[in-house]
Structures are given as structure tokens and as C-alpha cells.
Motif scaffolding. Structure first.
Motif, mmCIF file in Angstrom:
data_model
loop_
_atom_site.group_PDB
_atom_site.id
_atom_site.type_symbol
_atom_site.label_atom_id
_atom_site.label_comp_id
_atom_site.label_asym_id
_atom_site.label_seq_id
_atom_site.Cartn_x
_atom_site.Cartn_y
_atom_site.Cartn_z
ATOM 1 N N ALA A 1 31.938 4.887 -53.143
ATOM 2 C CA ALA A 1 31.099 3.938 -52.791
ATOM 3 C C ALA A 1 30.243 4.669 -53.097
ATOM 4 O O ALA A 1 29.284 3.645 -53.692
ATOM 5 N N LEU A 2 29.839 5.309 -51.866
ATOM 6 C CA LEU A 2 29.010 5.097 -51.164
ATOM 7 C C LEU A 2 28.188 6.142 -52.856
ATOM 8 O O LEU A 2 26.843 6.242 -52.821
ATOM 9 N N ARG A 3 28.571 6.840 -52.459
ATOM 10 C CA ARG A 3 28.385 8.375 -53.877
ATOM 11 C C ARG A 3 28.058 7.251 -55.531
ATOM 12 O O ARG A 3 27.297 8.024 -55.392
ATOM 13 N N ARG A 4 29.082 6.670 -55.530
ATOM 14 C CA ARG A 4 28.452 6.348 -57.115
ATOM 15 C C ARG A 4 27.081 5.036 -56.786
ATOM 16 O O ARG A 4 26.272 4.812 -57.769
ATOM 17 N N ARG A 5 27.188 4.183 -56.185
ATOM 18 C CA ARG A 5 25.406 3.855 -55.815
ATOM 19 C C ARG A 5 24.256 4.033 -55.011
ATOM 20 O O ARG A 5 23.829 3.894 -55.451
ATOM 21 N N ALA B 1 23.583 8.527 -50.867
ATOM 22 C CA ALA B 1 23.655 9.297 -51.035
ATOM 23 C C ALA B 1 24.335 10.821 -50.056
ATOM 24 O O ALA B 1 25.220 11.366 -49.358
ATOM 25 N N GLU B 2 22.894 10.906 -49.193
ATOM 26 C CA GLU B 2 22.890 11.319 -47.768
ATOM 27 C C GLU B 2 23.832 10.714 -46.998
ATOM 28 O O GLU B 2 24.058 10.890 -46.022
ATOM 29 N N LEU B 3 23.557 9.195 -46.867
ATOM 30 C CA LEU B 3 25.082 8.566 -46.198
ATOM 31 C C LEU B 3 25.881 9.218 -45.962
ATOM 32 O O LEU B 3 26.468 9.438 -45.215
ATOM 33 N N ALA B 4 26.646 9.239 -47.361
ATOM 34 C CA ALA B 4 27.902 9.240 -47.881
ATOM 35 C C ALA B 4 27.759 10.890 -47.408
ATOM 36 O O ALA B 4 29.131 11.006 -46.690
ATOM 37 N N THR B 5 27.446 12.182 -47.093
ATOM 38 C CA THR B 5 27.652 13.394 -47.133
ATOM 39 C C THR B 5 27.450 13.366 -44.723
ATOM 40 O O THR B 5 28.330 13.986 -45.011
ATOM 41 N N ARG B 6 26.877 12.401 -45.403
ATOM 42 C CA ARG B 6 26.932 12.791 -43.069
ATOM 43 C C ARG B 6 28.249 11.822 -42.832
ATOM 44 O O ARG B 6 28.644 12.911 -42.305
ATOM 45 N N ILE B 7 28.864 11.151 -43.564
ATOM 46 C CA ILE B 7 30.098 10.730 -43.135
ATOM 47 C C ILE B 7 30.876 11.225 -43.553
ATOM 48 O O ILE B 7 31.746 11.670 -42.598
ATOM 49 N N ASP B 8 31.441 11.866 -44.348
ATOM 50 C CA ASP B 8 31.773 12.547 -44.926
ATOM 51 C C ASP B 8 31.970 14.344 -43.441
ATOM 52 O O ASP B 8 33.301 14.845 -43.878
ATOM 53 N N THR B 9 30.877 14.790 -43.283
ATOM 54 C CA THR B 9 31.479 15.913 -42.798
ATOM 55 C C THR B 9 31.133 15.587 -40.919
ATOM 56 O O THR B 9 31.568 16.386 -40.341
ATOM 57 N N GLU B 10 30.618 14.185 -40.951
ATOM 58 C CA GLU B 10 30.869 13.947 -39.295
ATOM 59 C C GLU B 10 32.122 14.082 -38.716
ATOM 60 O O GLU B 10 33.741 14.038 -39.304
ATOM 61 N N GLU B 11 32.410 14.143 -37.042
ATOM 62 C CA GLU B 11 34.144 14.231 -37.030
ATOM 63 C C GLU B 11 34.424 13.321 -36.729
ATOM 64 O O GLU B 11 33.926 12.336 -36.542
ATOM 65 N N ALA B 12 35.781 13.489 -37.434
ATOM 66 C CA ALA B 12 36.462 12.052 -37.559
ATOM 67 C C ALA B 12 36.926 11.407 -36.173
ATOM 68 O O ALA B 12 37.341 9.873 -35.375
ATOM 69 N N ALA B 13 36.922 12.328 -35.267
ATOM 70 C CA ALA B 13 37.567 11.681 -33.971
ATOM 71 C C ALA B 13 35.926 11.295 -33.256
ATOM 72 O O ALA B 13 34.982 11.617 -33.279
ATOM 73 N N PRO B 14 36.507 10.274 -32.158
ATOM 74 C CA PRO B 14 35.452 9.815 -31.083
ATOM 75 C C PRO B 14 34.850 11.256 -30.379
ATOM 76 O O PRO B 14 35.749 12.123 -29.584
ATOM 77 N N SER B 15 33.927 11.039 -30.226
ATOM 78 C CA SER B 15 33.456 12.281 -28.888
ATOM 79 C C SER B 15 33.230 11.435 -28.036
ATOM 80 O O SER B 15 33.314 10.394 -27.271
ATOM 81 N N GLY B 16 33.565 12.189 -26.393
ATOM 82 C CA GLY B 16 33.617 11.674 -25.177
ATOM 83 C C GLY B 16 34.827 10.878 -24.940
ATOM 84 O O GLY B 16 35.561 10.933 -25.469
ATOM 85 N N ALA B 17 34.617 10.046 -24.522
ATOM 86 C CA ALA B 17 35.764 8.682 -24.152
ATOM 87 C C ALA B 17 37.133 9.065 -23.772
ATOM 88 O O ALA B 17 37.459 9.973 -24.861
ATOM 89 N N ALA B 18 37.522 9.521 -23.158
ATOM 90 C CA ALA B 18 39.122 9.371 -22.179
ATOM 91 C C ALA B 18 39.878 8.289 -23.178
ATOM 92 O O ALA B 18 39.474 7.972 -24.344
ATOM 93 N N GLY B 19 40.643 7.329 -22.682
ATOM 94 C CA GLY B 19 41.854 6.703 -22.913
ATOM 95 C C GLY B 19 42.551 7.443 -24.121
ATOM 96 O O GLY B 19 42.152 8.236 -24.751
ATOM 97 N N ASP B 20 44.233 7.308 -23.507
ATOM 98 C CA ASP B 20 44.900 7.825 -24.754
ATOM 99 C C ASP B 20 44.948 7.046 -26.249
ATOM 100 O O ASP B 20 45.557 7.406 -26.984
ATOM 101 N N ASP B 21 44.469 5.764 -26.016
ATOM 102 C CA ASP B 21 44.789 5.335 -27.427
ATOM 103 C C ASP B 21 43.069 4.660 -27.669
ATOM 104 O O ASP B 21 42.299 4.112 -27.116
ATOM 105 N N PRO B 22 42.589 5.976 -28.387
ATOM 106 C CA PRO B 22 41.150 6.133 -29.394
ATOM 107 C C PRO B 22 41.194 4.686 -29.991
ATOM 108 O O PRO B 22 39.978 4.277 -30.336
ATOM 109 N N LEU B 23 41.782 4.239 -30.749
ATOM 110 C CA LEU B 23 41.696 2.886 -31.047
ATOM 111 C C LEU B 23 40.941 1.725 -29.908
ATOM 112 O O LEU B 23 40.336 0.907 -30.467
ATOM 113 N N ALA B 24 41.706 1.793 -29.186
ATOM 114 C CA ALA B 24 40.929 0.809 -28.203
ATOM 115 C C ALA B 24 40.083 0.856 -28.000
ATOM 116 O O ALA B 24 39.057 0.076 -27.735
ATOM 117 N N ASP B 25 39.294 2.670 -27.284
ATOM 118 C CA ASP B 25 38.084 2.494 -27.324
ATOM 119 C C ASP B 25 37.269 1.815 -28.369
ATOM 120 O O ASP B 25 35.958 1.723 -28.157
#
Lengths: 121, 418
Positions: free
Chosen positions: B69-73, B81-105
Motif C-alpha cells: 500500500a505504501l509503495r502504491r501511495r 516509499a522510504e517508509l515502505a523500504t524501512r519496514i521491509d528491511t527491518e527485523e520482524a522480531a522484537p528487539s531486546g525484551a524477554a518474555g515467552d510470548d512476544p505478542l504479549a510484549d
């Protein structure tokens, strides 16, 4: 829930556009119209002709006049119905409409109205 | 398939939205991505089957659709376009923060974001209710007796501000946490309050809101060892434990002294008491912990008559020192009336009402009416209940006052049908 999006514009200013200017505007609108369609929230979208007729009760009888109901600088030029889970989502969707991005100098703008569940109080 | 997706929306929708908010760095993008992900599932799953990890599929799909959507817009806004690239290349996993359930965090990140000090408090509350709890703008507007358009504007402005100030989707660091926690606890309390005792309308409570508040409180108590987080959770559990006894089959209010204690949820009380003990062990008696202690006295008492009213008066005294308010004074006065008798209670209540602040507060007049009733001063009791009736904005509460009026031999002036 359904919401009504009214797209406004200044008719006199728009009628002053040349054919080329108008075509260029339409081309720019296309990108936004596509976003609105892709959102999956669009129920219907129509452009309105400027020509209008007003019908008012006068002594209990319908009286017809030509011209808009209210003489304003901007008139409704587009009628869109959207489906959204709440008012804020409706704002987000309605903001995809071209009149929220373009036509500042043509008096373009959007009015968003929730569709009432029952009769007006 | 629609049922499966509806169920998934209810159970995981908010958590997925929180993760998308972190990945995309924007609340509106996250909302759109969530919607698109479910739309994609509706299309793909009947054909390909429900994926083994449905949550992960939805998060991943939502993220990709947002990038598209961002690329289209970007055609009309290059910054996207920059924002789209940034999201695309960033790590999908959360940084730091322990916890067995990353979604809870991520849900916690989201609640801290919504309660950010950059936002005025009313915006924090509105944003949390909408983005974390999933309430509709119109529902939140009703809860605050504000027009929906005004509430929508409040939320739009809050989101804009977070964007402008580039507020990060990160948990506050340990040093900042206690201060930030205050605002969050307040919001959770308000949500529960709205669910437990709706501010206006025909029904007495909304179980889903209360459950949501408890869920949030539990998450907070588990992530943060702050005694007030435990105190709040204890308070909510203890209140909620009495839910079934508070209302009768007709939806009418049952006063505490008539509540069937067998209907109290003993499991919830046990957990509440345990959490309370945890909180008390820290020896920092915050307002939530004290309110929980008060609720525990009621919940554990075998009957209204056998309730330790002396302890309650003492607890209200501690509470009014920590968080002075006329409502706390009122509740203390009601406990006083039970400990020392209706005459003493009435004297204190009259003193409070003379102050003027409780004039428009129905429970104040009801408390007074109750004392008068117990003293056999029926005509005055009727007058006080009439006042309470007139001030009440809650149908079940009003019906309760009308019932008291009928018991005193009066015809309620605001009588309703059956």
C-alpha cells in the motif's frame, strides 16, 4: 456501520478549468479513487451532476425551484457510502478520497456523516 | 470459514494489531493492515486451508500488504516509499525484551504508547480504549458523554501527535517505568469501571469490558512487579467476583447486605486475595492496594452483619490520606454507619452533604436515605430516595431506589412499567 461521505467542490471555480486542466485533475484523482476501492470498505461511489432542483414545502405543498437547496460556495459533487467499524475507521477510509488530498484551490473537501440507526431525535 | 475468522478476530485481533503497530510504526497503518490481513485470509484459507500458525500468517500478510500500500501511495507522496523500504528491511522480531510470548510484549508496548506523557490524559484514555481494547469510537464517546465526532477528533489528534513527536514503539526503560505505569493503571481502572458499572444506560455492566480490563491488569502485574499493578488486579478480581450476586434475574441491583454470598466467585476471590497479599508485602500502600483490601474484607465476610466494619473504617482512613476525595469520604461514612449505627452515619453524611460537592451524586442521597430508613424516619427517608432517584442516570440503580420507596409505602413519582 455505514457512513456517508459527501465530497464538496466550488462549482464556479471548477467550471473555469480548461479541458486539459480538468483531465489532469481527473488523472490525479484516479490514484486516490483506486485506494478507496482497494480498501474493501466502499459500498458505493458516485459523482453528481451540478444541475439540481430544490423541492420545499410551502403551505403544505411541494414547491420546486431550480438551483441548490442552499446557496453556498461549495456544493456536493460526490456521494460515497462506506462501511467501517467505527467513526475513526471511517475517517481513515474517507481520507483516502481524492477530495481530501487535492483541489484545495477548488474548494474541495469531505463531509463525513454517520448513518443513523433510527430516526433523528 | 467466517466463524473461524470471527473467532480469531475476537481472540487474537488485538494482539495482532499491537504487533503490526510495532512493525509498521503507525496505528492507522496497523489498523488497515489488520483489516487487509483478515480479508486476505477470508480469500486464501478456504482454498489453502487454515495455516498452522494462523497468528503469524496474519501478521506477516498484514505487514506485506502495508508495504504494498505504501509503495502504491508513493505515487502521490514520495516519503511513503522510504517508509515502505524501512519496514521491509527491518527485523520482524522484537528487539531486546524477554518474555515467552512476544505478542504479549507488543500489547504492553502498545498500551504504554497509548498512555504516553506526550498526550493529554483524556487522549491517553481514549486511545487505549480504542487501540488496545478495541472499543468503537462511538462506544468510548458514550462512556465519556461526549459527541462521537469530538471523540474521533481527540483520537485523530492523539495519533497525529505521536507521529509528529516520533514516539517510539518501545517499552519504557526500567527507570521510567513507575511514572509511566501510573497513567496506564488509571486507564485500566477506568475501563473496568465502565464495564462494571456503566456510566449511563439500561444495563448494569458490560462483561466484555471488565474482562478486558482484568486481562490488561494481569498482563501488567505479570510484567511489572510494582505492588500497585498487583493491587489493581486484586481490586478488579475482587469486584468482578461479586458480579453474579450484584444483579438479580430481572437485572435489578441487589444491595450488598442482600447479596447471596454463595454466588461469589471463590476462585476469583482467592486469586484477588493472593495478589493483594503480594501487594501488601511491599508495604507501600497505594490507592489501588487499599481499595483492594477494602474489597477483600467484603468478599471474605460470611455475611453483611459479620463484616469487619471497624477494619473497613480504618482502611478508608488510610485511603483518604493517600487519595483524598469526597467519594472516599462518602464510602467511609457508609462504613461508619455500619460500625457505629445509623445516627452516627447520618451525622457524618449531613456534614459531607453540607459541603456541596456530593449534592448531585445519587449514592450520597441514597446513603443518607438508608440511615434515615434504619432510624425509622420514613418520611425523610422517602424524600432522600426521591432525590437519589432523580439524580440517578442508571436504570437498575433507579429501579432499586424505587423499590426502596415502595417498601417505605411511597408511590415513586418516576414510576416505570414492569
Amino acid at each position: 456501520m455505514r457512513y456517508l461521505v459527501l465530497a464538496y467542490g466550488d462549482r464556479s471555480k471548477m467550471e473555469k478549468l480548461t479541458k486539459e486542466q480538468f483531465a489532469a485533475l481527473v488523472a490525479r484523482c484516479k490514484v486516490h479513487d483506486e485506494e478507496l476501492k482497494r480498501s474493501g470498505h466502499l459500498v458505493s461511489a458516485d459523482s453528481l451532476e451540478w444541475d439540481c432542483v430544490a423541492i420545499r414545502p410551502r403551505g403544505g405543498k411541494p414547491t420546486v425551484t431550480d438551483g441548490p437547496y442552499a446557496e453556498l460556495r461549495e456544493q456536493v459533487g460526490g456521494l460515497i457510502l462506506i462501511e467501517a467499524r467505527d467513526l475513526n475507521e471511517a475517517v481513515r477510509i474517507a481520507s483516502l478520497h481524492p477530495a481530501a488530498h487535492l483541489g484545495e484551490e477548488l474548494g474541495w473537501g469531505i463531509e463525513l456523516r454517520p448513518i443513523a440507526a433510527g430516526c433523528h431525535q | 470459514m467466517k466463524e473461524t475468522l470471527d473467532a480469531l478476530w475476537r481472540s487474537d485481533g488485538r494482539a495482532i494489531r499491537a504487533t503490526l503497530a510495532r512493525l509498521l510504526g503507525d496505528l492507522d497503518l496497523a489498523e488497515e493492515a489488520l483489516h487487509d490481513a483478515f480479508a486476505a485470509a477470508l480469500e486464501a484459507w478456504p482454498r489453502d486451508g487454515v495455516p498452522a500458525n494462523a497468528r503469524a500468517w496474519l501478521v506477516s500478510t498484514g505487514r506485506f500488504r502495508a508495504i504494498d500500500a505504501l509503495r502504491r501511495r508513493a505515487r502521490f507522496d514520495v516519503a511513503l516509499a522510504e517508509l515502505a523500504t524501512r519496514i521491509d528491511t527491518e527485523e520482524a522480531a522484537p528487539s531486546g525484551a524477554a518474555g515467552d510470548d512476544p505478542l504479549a510484549d507488543d500489547s504492553l508496548r502498545l498500551i504504554f504508547l497509548c498512555c504516553h506523557p506526550e498526550l493529554p490524559e483524556e487522549a491517553q484514555i481514549a486511545l487505549t480504549l480504542r487501540e488496545v481494547c478495541g472499543l468503537a469510537t462511538e462506544e468510548i464517546a458514550r462512556a465519556f458523554l461526549v459527541a462521537p465526532a469530538a471523540m474521533a477528533q481527540r483520537i485523530v489528534r492523539a495519533k497525529a501527535r505521536l507521529r509528529e513527536r516520533r514516539v517510539a514503539f518501545e517499552l519504557p526503560d526500567r527507570a521510567e517505568l513507575p511514572a509511566r505505569l501510573d497513567a496506564v493503571l488509571r486507564v485500566v481502572y477506568l475501563v473496568f469501571n465502565e464495564g462494571y458499572f456503566a456510566s449511563s444506560g439500561a444495563t448494569l455492566d458490560r462483561a466484555d469490558l471488565a474482562a478486558e480490563a482484568i486481562r490488561l491488569a494481569r498482563l501488567l502485574a505479570e510484567l511489572l512487579p510494582d505492588p500497585e499493578a498487583n493491587g489493581l488486579l486484586a481490586l478488579l478480581l475482587l469486584h468482578d467476583a461479586r458480579r453474579a450476586a450484584r444483579v438479580d434475574a430481572a437485572g435489578d441491583l441487589v444491595p450488598l447486605e442482600e447479596q447471596e454470598r454463595s454466588k461469589f466467585d471463590r476462585v476469583a476471590i482467592a486469586e484477588g486475595v493472593s495478589r493483594l497479599e503480594h501487594a501488601l508485602a511491599a508495604r507501600r500502600f497505594g490507592p489501588y492496594t487499599l481499595q483492594a483490601a477494602i474489597a477483600a474484607v467484603h468478599a471474605e465476610a460470611p455475611s453483611s452483619a459479620a463484616t469487619d466494619w471497624t477494619q473497613l473504617v480504618g482502611l478508608y482512613e488510610l485511603l483518604r490520606r493517600v487519595e483524598p476525595s469526597t467519594v472516599v469520604e462518602l464510602n467511609r461514612a457508609a462504613a461508619l454507619a455500619m460500625r457505629d449505627g445509623p445516627a452516627a452515619g447520618l451525622a457524618r453524611l449531613d456534614e459531607l452533604l453540607a459541603g456541596g460537592e456530593l449534592d448531585h451524586y445519587a449514592p450520597a442521597h441514597a446513603a443518607r436515605a438508608d440511615c434515615l430508613r434504619r432510624l425509622g424516619r420514613n418520611a425523610e427517608a422517602r424524600a432522600a430516595y426521591e432525590q437519589a432517584c432523580g439524580l440517578s442516570k442508571q436504570e437498575p440503580e433507579r429501579r432499586f431506589f424505587e423499590r426502596r420507596l415502595r417498601e417505605l409505602g411511597a408511590e415513586p413519582t418516576t414510576s416505570r412499567g414492569s
